[in-house]
Design an enzyme around this catalytic site. Structure first.
Site, PDB file in Angstrom:
ATOM      1  N   GLU A  19      40.670  37.727  41.858  1.00 40.88           N
ATOM      2  CA  GLU A  19      40.937  38.509  40.470  1.00 40.88           C
ATOM      3  C   GLU A  19      41.183  37.409  39.524  1.00 40.88           C
ATOM      4  O   GLU A  19      41.480  36.130  39.692  1.00 40.88           O
ATOM      5  CB  GLU A  19      42.158  39.449  40.842  1.00 40.88           C
ATOM      6  CG  GLU A  19      41.646  40.887  41.236  1.00 40.88           C
ATOM      7  CD  GLU A  19      41.090  41.842  40.428  1.00 40.88           C
ATOM      8  OE1 GLU A  19      40.932  41.416  39.055  1.00 40.88           O
ATOM      9  OE2 GLU A  19      40.706  42.979  40.649  1.00 40.88           O
TER      10      GLU A  19
ATOM     11  N   ASN B 150      44.385  48.434  35.423  1.00 38.16           N
ATOM     12  CA  ASN B 150      43.552  47.565  35.392  1.00 38.16           C
ATOM     13  C   ASN B 150      42.985  47.320  34.219  1.00 38.16           C
ATOM     14  O   ASN B 150      43.470  48.165  33.242  1.00 38.16           O
ATOM     15  CB  ASN B 150      42.463  47.834  36.464  1.00 38.16           C
ATOM     16  CG  ASN B 150      42.386  46.865  37.705  1.00 38.16           C
ATOM     17  OD1 ASN B 150      42.533  45.724  37.419  1.00 38.16           O
ATOM     18  ND2 ASN B 150      41.869  47.239  38.943  1.00 38.16           N
TER      19      ASN B 150
ATOM     20  N   ASP C  16      37.308  48.014  36.891  1.00 42.10           N
ATOM     21  CA  ASP C  16      38.248  46.952  37.369  1.00 42.10           C
ATOM     22  C   ASP C  16      38.682  46.033  36.209  1.00 42.10           C
ATOM     23  O   ASP C  16      39.058  46.763  35.088  1.00 42.10           O
ATOM     24  CB  ASP C  16      37.447  46.560  38.549  1.00 42.10           C
ATOM     25  CG  ASP C  16      38.593  45.656  39.587  1.00 42.10           C
ATOM     26  OD1 ASP C  16      39.708  45.236  38.796  1.00 42.10           O
ATOM     27  OD2 ASP C  16      38.458  45.502  40.774  1.00 42.10           O
TER      28      ASP C  16
END
Length: 294
Positions: A17, A147, A199
């Protein structure tokens, strides 16, 4: 130029991430949440350096003077360049048994905007927060997975997704005060046949928003009015976040995940967890540095 993403490093992350380009170093930082680590990747040499932490790190921002601001399970911390947390800025105010910090980024004035994830996937305890010199303040609550934080080029619009609700929102944002208001639905995702959901995201110089679709195997680009302009395949099922970098800021990096995926999926997509990139026709925005006194 834009056709799709290619593997640039087989990082083997469990939950990659928060790719973050350092213009000063000309390297890309990204995290592996589940393996409690920050990676430093040099595209010129393909060298990867790993900084190990003692708890999950959901997001990072580059800090003035070096090191990072980081959203960990326990709260928001200052972390030095070797990955050592040395100053806690704020506690995670939620139940840390089922909550940790997730996606976030530094706002145009140097504050840290970061959200949490509700690991129960049902209680809606997650929230989006602002950290500045006055402490932690809630910008939005009742979330499942915070997110997709990103800002328009002039800083007047905040993008934010609730991934498990398949929805991407916008807010009117006041850079001088760090306040967010007038939440609007920007785009909705998902169907009976497509479980791709928003995301992590990024904004380019034209004000267009790019989002990685977890379980969707692609990245989409939207104009500021919410119209889908294009989508680009990623050779994994679960891309997680995109971010611009490179000397000209025209390389779009994309992290991905392998944790929790089925054996069949990992057999079909053996490079899940890798770091991917695509050259783009438009440049992205350089991320601001975190200022604890902002």
């Amino acid at each position: 130029m834009q056709t799709g993403f290619n593997l640039v490093f087989d990082a083997k992350t469990a939950l990659g991430e928060c790719p973050l380009w350092s213009a000063a170093e000309q390297v890309l930082y990204f995290v592996d949440i589940k393996r409690c680590s920050i990676h430093r990747f040099d595209p010129a040499t393909s060298d990867l350096k790993t900084l190990e932490l003692s708890e999950e790190v959901g997001c990072i921002g580059l800090a003035e003077g070096g090191g990072f601001v980081a959203g960990l399970r326990s709260g928001i911390w200052l972390v030095d360049a070797d990955g050592r947390p040395f100053r806690k800025l704020a506690d995670n105010p939620e139940d840390q048994e089922i909550s940790r910090f997730n996606d976030g980024m530094v706002d145009p004035m140097g504050r840290f905007i970061a959200g949490t994830v509700d690991e129960s996937r049902e209680k809606g305890i997650a929230a989006l927060y602002r950290y500045d010199r006055n402490g932690l303040a809630k910008l939005a609550g009742g979330l499942l997975t915070s997110n997709g934080v990103a800002f328009s080029p002039d800083g007047s619009r905040l993008y934010h997704a609730d991934t498990l609700r398949y929805t991407l929102y916008t807010y009117d944002y006041a850079p001088k005060t760090g306040t967010a208001s007038n939440r609007q639905v920007f785009a909705r995702f998902g169907s009976d046949t497509d479980k791709g959901r928003p995301d992590g995201g990024a904004v380019d110089l034209e004000g267009c928003y790019w989002t990685a679709l977890f379980e969707g195997g692609r990245v989409q680009r939207y104009n500021p009015n919410g119209a889908l302009l294009a989508e680009y395949p990623v050779p994994v099922k679960c891309p997680t976040m995109v971010s611009f970098g490179g000397a000209d800021m025209r390389t779009l990096f994309c992290t991905s995940a392998s944790v929790g995926r089925s054996d069949a999926e990992l057999e079909a997509f053996p490079l899940s967890g890798g770091l991917y990139a695509m050259r783009t026709d438009v440049a992205g925005l350089q991320k601001p540095l975190f200022n604890p006194e902002a």
